[in-house]
Design an enzyme around this catalytic site. Sequence first.
Site, PDB file in Angstrom:
ATOM      1  N   ASP B  36      35.281  12.765   0.708  1.00 30.18           N
ATOM      2  CA  ASP B  36      34.385  13.078  -0.395  1.00 30.18           C
ATOM      3  C   ASP B  36      34.187  11.898  -1.343  1.00 30.18           C
ATOM      4  O   ASP B  36      33.299  11.920  -2.191  1.00 30.18           O
ATOM      5  CB  ASP B  36      34.890  14.306  -1.162  1.00 30.18           C
ATOM      6  CG  ASP B  36      34.748  15.585  -0.329  1.00 30.18           C
ATOM      7  OD1 ASP B  36      34.344  15.474   0.840  1.00 30.18           O
ATOM      8  OD2 ASP B  36      35.053  16.673  -0.846  1.00 30.18           O
ATOM      9  N   ASP B 290     -14.257   2.698 -12.208  1.00 27.05           N
ATOM     10  CA  ASP B 290     -13.580   2.369 -10.960  1.00 27.05           C
ATOM     11  C   ASP B 290     -12.782   3.567 -10.439  1.00 27.05           C
ATOM     12  O   ASP B 290     -12.546   3.700  -9.258  1.00 27.05           O
ATOM     13  CB  ASP B 290     -12.633   1.179 -11.163  1.00 27.05           C
ATOM     14  CG  ASP B 290     -12.025   0.746  -9.839  1.00 27.05           C
ATOM     15  OD1 ASP B 290     -12.744   0.143  -9.031  1.00 27.05           O
ATOM     16  OD2 ASP B 290     -10.837   1.052  -9.598  1.00 27.05           O
ATOM     17  N   GLY B 425     -11.964   1.706  -5.216  1.00 29.04           N
ATOM     18  CA  GLY B 425     -13.307   2.273  -5.128  1.00 29.04           C
ATOM     19  C   GLY B 425     -14.280   1.571  -4.214  1.00 29.04           C
ATOM     20  O   GLY B 425     -14.663   2.082  -3.163  1.00 29.04           O
ATOM     21  N   LEU B 426     -14.688   0.360  -4.569  1.00 27.58           N
ATOM     22  CA  LEU B 426     -15.744  -0.295  -3.814  1.00 27.58           C
ATOM     23  C   LEU B 426     -15.284  -0.648  -2.407  1.00 27.58           C
ATOM     24  O   LEU B 426     -16.061  -0.633  -1.473  1.00 27.58           O
ATOM     25  CB  LEU B 426     -16.204  -1.550  -4.549  1.00 27.58           C
ATOM     26  CG  LEU B 426     -17.077  -1.216  -5.761  1.00 27.58           C
ATOM     27  CD1 LEU B 426     -17.503  -2.485  -6.469  1.00 27.58           C
ATOM     28  CD2 LEU B 426     -18.302  -0.413  -5.342  1.00 27.58           C
TER      29      LEU B 426
END
Lengths: 436, 541
Positions: B36, B290, B425-426
């Site tokens: 443990d 954007d 985005g673009l």
Amino acid sequence: MNDLTPVDAASAAPAAGVGCVDAPVLRERGQREVFCGLTGIVWLHRKIQDAFFLIVGSRTCAHLMQSAAGVMIFAEPRFATAIIEEKDLAGLADMNDELDRIVAQLISRRPDIKLLFLVGSCPSEVIKLDLKRAAGRLSRIHAPTLKVLNYSGSGIETTFTQGEDACLAAIAGDLTPAAPAEATHLLVAGCLADIVEDQLRRMLLEIGISSVDFLPGRNSGDLPAIGPGTRYLLAQPFLTDTARILDGLGARPILAPFPLGAEGTFLWLSAAASAFGIDQAHVDRVTAPARARAEAALARIRPRLEGKSIFFFPDSQLEPPLARFVTRELGMVCVEVGSPYLNRQQLAPDLALLPAGTPLSEGQDVDRQLDRCRAARPDLTVCGLGLANPLEAEGLATKWSIELLFSPIQGFEQAGDLAALFARPLVRRELLGVRS
Amino acid sequence: MKLAVWTYEGPPHVGAMRIATAMKGVHFVLHAPQGDTYADLLFTMIERRDRRPPVTYTTFQARDLGGDTAELFKTAVQNAYARYKPDALLVGASCTAELIQDDPGGLADALALPIPVVALELPSYQKKENWGAAETFYQIVRALNGATAAEPKAARAPRGDRRPVCNLLGPTALGFRHRDDITEVTKLLASIGVDVGVVAPLGAGVDDIRRLSDADFNIVLYPEIAAPAADWLKRTFGQPFVSIVPIGAGATRDFITKVREVAGLPNGVDSAADDDLAGLRAPWYARSIDSTYLTGKRVFIFGDATHVVAAARIASTELGFEVAGIGTYTREHARDVRAAATALGVEALITDDYLEVEARIIALQPELVLGTQMERHIAKRLGIPSAVISAPVHVQDYPARYAPQMGAEGANVIFDTWVHPLMMGLEEHLITLFKDDFEFHEGSGASHLHASAKAAPATTETADAPRAEAAATRPEPEQIRIDALDPALVRWSADAEAELRKIPFFVRGRARRNTETFAASRGFGVITLETLYDAKAHYSR
Ligand code: SF4
Ligand code: SF4
């Protein structure tokens, strides 16, 4: 750099009094900071490709596996945990029925599995869940497509690599006894990286041992019958139980230093050759190119490590052979060589090569051991993951021991890599301008 | 028994360790087997702490079981006390020790140590890590404030002219961004005129816990950890608490309003001023053009309840995503997640089975996965962009830089982290326009990401490939018409399949699913080119 003590590698045991063969050992009893045997599943489940490991344990066991194998999470692992719940303990569910149900569920998901290990844990041991019987029952239910074996990886009985020992012992115990008349063949025991296994197999073939098998096999059915014709050679120094089972089947051990480093690998191969009556001059010749390569690789790294002090915390039982390697082949000085368990018989050839007076310790009291380590301020400390960063923060250079299990380190071609593992922390500190 | 491959939470004693490790001067003696001790590495490796957790394990072995494990425990307590000289001691049992029933509390009491000893009951076979952390924190708060609790301060003394003071409750060791959240929230509170008394458990000592009741009110930053303690403080000292978690711009505004209300400060100051005050850039970034391409991105969210509910709100109202599904592994707080799911019109997935989560992600085909390290791996395998929003997390999610999730900077960080894995985005449009450019195609990945991004489209491709191949080798099926049809049974004609592959990969999954659903609803057994464009027209309405 080759001042080999003339040890007859093939002889059964080095004489008393040589090196550290019967050196005193500091035995400690206190808090241990080590993994339990379940951890071996992390490499075993990758090695045996048609096997599945089902831990019968608690959420803690599942969490341990997750923490130890976390980086492999993206591949579907061939292990899982059957987590014991309150209702099982309260007797509301019959644990054997539950186990049967879970195994059925598993097998339907993974029909490609041919060998299933039921792996015992502390909770399953404490409640005395009889996994041997369960394995027998499940083997009958799922015969002939699936074989079920069991072993314990529990923390109350096994330390780290002892889990592999227990697993291999279970496999060995299930092997067919060979007829006494069967031809001699070699069995190499201990999990090795595939690439190391292939190299050693090629080397042994070239030496002239034509029948070589590795335990564990890459597939569960890959192993031969075992009997008096079997000579076995350990590739890992933590296989006490496995050796006992093999002995019981009539197989005979070949004692050798472990195949770490150029010298270790050479002596290991030589021992095998000698057991098969092969001329040492032939071994020298066949191994010469690889051995020279290994020695050249070591010679490049040795200047970085020569004279540096090293402290081994107990972890995998690999510590004594590693200590032999770093002292003899890299010129380092051992401050302490800790091991969770010292099997003097199997380690005798390695201990014989350790400089007399090397401090050995067995077991652990981690707080006191840390006191000793801090007092000695070694140049390099080999320790577990729980201790490494804290010691680094105190200014000590560390090497995590688990990497020695997860990397291919055995054999001639890996000797340089093994040395590099020890050199890297020091190189890194130099690059970063860390002062100790 | 329950079959588990990976787990979201450890056992309850790991939760207790998170509290002990977070605090100062507290030591934890855990009755447990040697294995443990793996839990130490969570703190030293994954969180990169520079010291060992303050935990002593008894590491009993099989041979001790017949003998005296209780004696072993007492010795461990004595040694730990002598060596570490803590101000308070926690004692408890792990799963194995629970079975041998040694009663750590009673044994420690018998030693009559001159410090407070908190005995923890951590039922390992029922409860999990977060519960263990919450219980431990609650027991510590109770034990250390028990004496003063005798006279409940139901009516708190009026504040007068002094600035209001609150405590921040809940941050622990191994928490997801807790270190930075504290800094950010403290800054935010200071800017509205509220001081922080005690932060606990992270960084708190025994004396700090003892002066919790001095504050005017509490802020529950992580309800999974601090809710029981805050409840007790309220019942005992009449201390109110704020439990709005300031993750996201909206929640941060609500948080400010609520804090002012509880602190007795004037509200009604307009929120724009608050945003300026707090340096919130995320809302403007989300509005800037954007970000148009973020509109309607399908997102799947999974993690602890607090982070999931917060993420769902941000995704739907602050980024304009479509939340395709949410879920949590914290059953204790499942209600909040269910409520959030209902509000979003999706079904909540309440499970701690990683395979179920994976199945849900495969079924929903989201374009972004927000989750724990487990969902990150699932997403990676499926080639879906992802970001980590909740524990459990791995070493790379404890960044060196300042990266809170809460407050103004938290909202900014979240905007960056979630948007980063997506294509910009673009770029998305250009790829659609010039699909056949051999160097500039979907497989090349977003330009701002590294090679690893390549895996993503490639996997999307392979997911499609077998079906495409199958379609190509099959004889062209006749149109079949049935009344009710399972979308999974709908087949694609070769030309429709080919046309589908011209659709950009990031919307292809959705197009495929929509078309199949459309076809099934019309009873079409086969999707033709015609069906594909009918479906497109149908969904673009
Ligand atoms: S020490 Fe025991 S309880 Fe802990 S993880 Fe190992 S087998 Fe499980
Ligand atoms: S070694 Fe580092 S990367 Fe690997 S599992 Fe541990 S913390 Fe994670």
